[in-house]
Write a protein that holds these residues in place. Sequence first.
Motif, short mmCIF file in Angstrom:
data_model
loop_
_atom_site.label_atom_id
_atom_site.label_comp_id
_atom_site.label_asym_id
_atom_site.label_seq_id
_atom_site.Cartn_x
_atom_site.Cartn_y
_atom_site.Cartn_z
N VAL A 162 0.72 -1.15 -0.04
CA VAL A 162 -0.09 0.12 0.00
C VAL A 162 0.90 1.17 0.04
N VAL A 188 -4.49 3.93 -4.12
CA VAL A 188 -4.73 4.64 -2.75
C VAL A 188 -4.29 6.12 -3.04
N PHE A 234 -5.07 7.95 0.60
CA PHE A 234 -4.35 7.52 1.70
C PHE A 234 -2.97 8.53 1.74
N MET A 261 -6.64 7.26 5.94
CA MET A 261 -7.44 6.67 4.80
C MET A 261 -8.69 7.09 4.68
N ASP A 320 -11.26 -1.46 -0.54
CA ASP A 320 -10.28 -1.43 0.61
C ASP A 320 -10.32 -2.31 1.73
#
Length: 123
Positions: free
Chosen positions: A46, A62, A66, A81, A88
């Motif tokens: 991530v 992301v 994020f 987030m 997700d």
Amino acid sequence: QLVESGGGLVQTGGSLRLSCAASGLNFEQDAIGWYRQAPGKEREGVVCSISSDGNTYYADDVKGRFTFSRDKAKSMVYLQMNSLKPEDTADYICVADCYYLIDSFGYYGEGYWGKGTRVTVSS
């Protein structure tokens, strides 16, 4: 040791902030980040923040939603987030010794992992 917290159930479009308490690491120098593993899927990177080059690398899906941050005084890292989506949904795992190379996440050796915290995004 890496200990995550902050997971939970949230509706689509909502926000969560994950925390990871790090101990026993060279916190200021180590690369540290987050992976996630959705049910029935492989673990995927991530974000990885690399102190040596001052860069933080995010997965494409992301980016813009994020945000990784690091509190050196507290030996904590966070993952804010926002605009969460059902896709997700996963266990989010803090990892040290991560890297990012040629558009791919990885980790040195076996990495250094927490146990994870579960995020569920309802539609």
